[in-house]
Design a protein around this motif. Structure first.
Motif, short mmCIF file in Angstrom:
data_model
loop_
_atom_site.label_atom_id
_atom_site.label_comp_id
_atom_site.label_asym_id
_atom_site.label_seq_id
_atom_site.Cartn_x
_atom_site.Cartn_y
_atom_site.Cartn_z
N GLN A 53 4.65 -29.56 -23.32
CA GLN A 53 5.49 -28.78 -24.22
C GLN A 53 6.73 -28.25 -23.50
O GLN A 53 7.83 -28.26 -24.06
CB GLN A 53 4.69 -27.61 -24.80
N SER A 84 13.18 -24.17 -32.41
CA SER A 84 11.80 -24.65 -32.28
C SER A 84 11.48 -25.01 -30.83
O SER A 84 10.37 -24.74 -30.34
CB SER A 84 11.58 -25.88 -33.18
N PHE A 87 10.72 -21.85 -28.88
CA PHE A 87 9.34 -21.38 -29.10
C PHE A 87 8.34 -22.26 -28.36
O PHE A 87 7.33 -21.77 -27.86
CB PHE A 87 9.04 -21.36 -30.59
N TYR A 88 8.62 -23.55 -28.30
CA TYR A 88 7.73 -24.44 -27.54
C TYR A 88 7.75 -24.12 -26.05
O TYR A 88 6.75 -24.31 -25.35
CB TYR A 88 8.11 -25.90 -27.78
N THR A 91 5.41 -21.16 -25.76
CA THR A 91 4.02 -21.59 -26.00
C THR A 91 3.48 -22.38 -24.83
O THR A 91 2.34 -22.19 -24.40
CB THR A 91 3.97 -22.43 -27.29
N ASN A 114 1.16 -21.65 -31.32
CA ASN A 114 1.17 -23.10 -31.55
C ASN A 114 1.31 -23.43 -33.03
O ASN A 114 2.02 -24.37 -33.40
CB ASN A 114 -0.09 -23.73 -30.99
N SER A 117 4.94 -22.61 -33.94
CA SER A 117 5.84 -23.59 -33.35
C SER A 117 5.73 -24.94 -34.04
O SER A 117 6.74 -25.66 -34.19
CB SER A 117 5.53 -23.75 -31.85
N CYS A 161 6.16 -32.43 -28.74
CA CYS A 161 5.79 -31.01 -28.76
C CYS A 161 4.82 -30.71 -29.91
O CYS A 161 3.86 -29.95 -29.74
CB CYS A 161 7.04 -30.14 -28.90
N SER A 165 0.99 -29.37 -29.63
CA SER A 165 0.56 -28.18 -30.35
C SER A 165 -0.71 -28.45 -31.14
O SER A 165 -1.63 -27.62 -31.18
CB SER A 165 1.66 -27.69 -31.29
#
Length: 209
Positions: A53, A84, A87-88, A91, A114, A117, A161, A165
């Protein structure tokens, strides 16, 4: 009868109001199993998905910025894939840190991040499909090839990604479902009739006499 009422009063005070010592032991055992599951059993897999990720998010940010500048003159309409990917990044960093000090709260936070995301990644893929119609007309073949390469790279890393997730969600859901189910035991009080002359059998015998 007075003795039975006294025993019921003791049960109300010392048994119902005070939790049994086995409850805390069961909670500690479940927490230890969760720490073992995410620390040793699936720790390496969580680290691999977290690293995937992080690397894919960084590559997606670079390719998305390149695609936005080449095809949209650095327009702000292509900010969804960047958000996005950000956020990954968070995470993936949490997934890399989790096997070192796994707790139930961190596992739940990883699962929520997750899921959020993944939804943002799905929105990013939709933004590629919608905004590609409004791309500027490129003059040279090199610009068109570079734009297509940047767009394909951004979509590919976004999909990576999202797959990472989904796999992390599966691992966290499996661990929480296996080791977080409460084992509740219901106490059923049993009426005790002492042989003090008040039991139903003795009363029936006296009436028969």
């Amino acid at each position: 009868m007075t003795q039975n009422m006294f025993q019921e009063g003791l049960y109300q005070v010392y048994v119902r109001e005070t939790p049994p010592p086995e409850a805390s032991e069961e909670v500690d055992l479940r927490d230890a199993r969760i720490r073992r599951w995410f620390g040793t059993v699936v720790g390496s897999r969580v680290c691999v998905t977290g690293a995937t990720q992080v690397v894919s998010a960084l590559a997606c940010i670079l390719s998305t910025v390149t695609y936005s500048c080449v095809s949209f003159n650095c327009s702000m309409s292509m900010t969804m894939p960047v958000w996005s990917s950000a956020f990954y990044l968070g995470t993936g960093a949490l997934a890399l840190f989790l096997p070192k000090k796994p707790t139930k709260m961190r596992v739940a936070a990883l699962m929520v991040l997750n899921l959020f995301s993944f939804l943002l990644g799905f929105s990013a893929l939709l933004s590629f499909a919608v905004n590609s119609v409004h791309a500027v007309a490129l003059k040279t073949n090199q610009q068109r090839i570079g734009s297509r390469a940047a767009e394909g790279s951004s979509i590919t890393f976004t999909v990576l990604c999202m797959l990472a997730s989904l796999y992390t969600l599966f691992l966290t859901w499996r661990g929480l479902r296996r080791y977080s189910a409460p084992n509740s035991q219901t106490y059923c009080p049993v009426s005790q009739h002492l042989d003090n002359g008040t039991s139903p059998l003795l009363e029936q015998a006296e009436l028969g006499l």
